[in-house]
Design an enzyme around this catalytic site. Sequence first.
Site, PDB file in Angstrom:
ATOM      1  N   GLU A 204       0.835  -1.218   0.000  1.00  0.00           N
ATOM      2  CA  GLU A 204       0.000   0.000   0.000  1.00  0.00           C
ATOM      3  C   GLU A 204       0.867   1.264   0.000  1.00  0.00           C
ATOM      4  O   GLU A 204       1.864   1.360   0.710  1.00  0.00           O
ATOM      5  CB  GLU A 204      -0.994   0.032   1.169  1.00  0.00           C
ATOM      6  N   ASP A 279      -7.241  -0.043  -3.693  1.00  0.00           N
ATOM      7  CA  ASP A 279      -8.289   0.970  -3.818  1.00  0.00           C
ATOM      8  C   ASP A 279      -9.103   0.798  -5.100  1.00  0.00           C
ATOM      9  O   ASP A 279      -9.743   1.724  -5.564  1.00  0.00           O
ATOM     10  CB  ASP A 279      -7.657   2.360  -3.758  1.00  0.00           C
TER      11      ASP A 279
HETATM   12  O1  AHR Z   1       0.481   0.444  -3.283  1.00  0.00           O
HETATM   13  C1  AHR Z   1       0.168   0.657  -4.616  1.00  0.00           C
HETATM   14  C2  AHR Z   1      -1.277   1.072  -4.788  1.00  0.00           C
HETATM   15  O2  AHR Z   1      -1.493   2.349  -4.247  1.00  0.00           O
HETATM   16  C3  AHR Z   1      -2.313   0.252  -4.098  1.00  0.00           C
HETATM   17  O3  AHR Z   1      -2.598  -0.975  -4.728  1.00  0.00           O
HETATM   18  C4  AHR Z   1      -3.501   1.144  -4.171  1.00  0.00           C
HETATM   19  O4  AHR Z   1      -4.440   0.900  -3.149  1.00  0.00           O
HETATM   20  C5  AHR Z   1      -2.887   2.539  -4.052  1.00  0.00           C
HETATM   21  O5  AHR Z   1      -3.378   3.348  -5.104  1.00  0.00           O
END
Ligand code: AHR
Length: 480
Positions: A204, A279
């Site tokens: 994340e 996300d």
């Molecule tokens: O960590 C990379 C990405 O960043 C994740 O998958 C996403 O939730 C956020 O946009």
Amino acid sequence: AAPCDIYASGGTPCVAAHALTRALYDNYDGALYQVTRNSDGSTMDIYPLEAGGVANAASQDDFCASTTCVISLLYDQSGNNNVLSRAPPGAFDGPYTNGYDDLASAIGAPVTLNGQKAYGIFSSPGTGYRNDQTTNIPTGGDPQGIYAIMDANHFNDNCCFDYGNAETSNTNTGNGHMEAVYLGNCSIWGTGTGEGPWFMGDLENGLFSEQYLAENTDNPTQTEPFVTGMVKGMTDQWAIRGGNAQSGGLTTYWNGAFDPNGYNPMSKEGAIVLGIGGDNSNGAQGTFYEGVMTSGYPSDDTENQVQANIVAAGYASVDLNTAPLTVGSTITIRATTPGYDTRYFSHNGTKIVTEVTTTANSTAEQQTAEWVVRDGLGFSGCYSFESVDQPGNFIRHYGFELYLESGNEKQFFEDATFCSLTGLQGQNTNSIRSWSYPTRFFRHYADVGYIATEGGVQFFDATGNYNYDTSFVVSDGFLS
Ligand code: AHR
Ligand code: AHR
């Protein structure tokens, strides 16, 4: 022993086990996945041929004959019922109704395992699967392991072709709220060496290749059509390992500490994603054949045994064309829909259209409907169609509409690559699907060329006449 039997013996049992291709326990004989027919919405579960065996691809082929199917559910073999289904909207909307993501075609990733046919998930941009209400998936800083088999020839640089642990809210809730394996060449955050794609950990707010968001020169570009990627984590330690899923062992690309800025201990939430970021970022593409999540931090020895089992499963590529064309030949592509069957795929400037064309037309007019079959620009196992009267220009899709253009980018090459299948209307026709969007077939709609998904959200995806509109008579030369 099968992968989840090996993990169990190592004291780190599978808590989610997803595979399109085979049973991941020696004694598993339950359903592997569900397909849905686009034509009538009916569903069927696909089982292994026997306990511990390869998927019964023939049962899918029978059920999906003369129509198109998508993969609607990936069952969980672990007994925890952590089933993956169409991902809901999150911080980002998907392209389907109400912001949901698309489902993958059932035929996008055909393979054999020791000679037996099976299918994987060939995930196009916009495609995603998820489960936000799981059972027994690690949360917080609890130790976890993951492996997945992917295709290093199908990737892009968008966020994020992931499989693993993510947020239950479908939004970014902060550093350390994910722990998933990623494959692609996104270089916003960390990278490996070379051009990519690389296996990285999506933790994340970052695809990590090592402790910090930096280049890890020990993390190589993956090149093989079947690659094993592993990410595991516990408090104070995490690792990335990978290898060729068809031969050899695993290499450790990273083994060490987490970035202390919110990643140690982790704050895992226990949802599961496939093909998307936490996300619901859904611009990535990739292929998934099988994968698991474990409870507990698997030992390297356990993972090495799993890799040996994967190699022994005998993954191999198959021809994506069920009705191959002859590279170098000049063809015409004639519509078969009653009332339209004198119309040929042609171009009017840069737009692909169908035109009534006969030998009474001028040579120049006839040549707008003639195409030279080339090796696929984006994948050499399929085809690209070069204009006879505009050499160097190829049929490509953009916004799912077909155009005649030239280009030299990966995106153009992939948009200009199509595979030739036995026509949905039968043996004397061909249906030509997009390599990068396997649910989408060449279709004429109001005399304009598109790549259309049966029953999709665009007007040209309409179900009426879908089989006719996507079935063409492909002939060598003109009007033969
Ligand atoms: O960590 C990379 C990405 O960043 C994740 O998958 C996403 O939730 C956020 O946009
Ligand atoms: O045609 C679908 C997509 O539209 C293409 O892949 C891309 O080039 C454009 O955004």
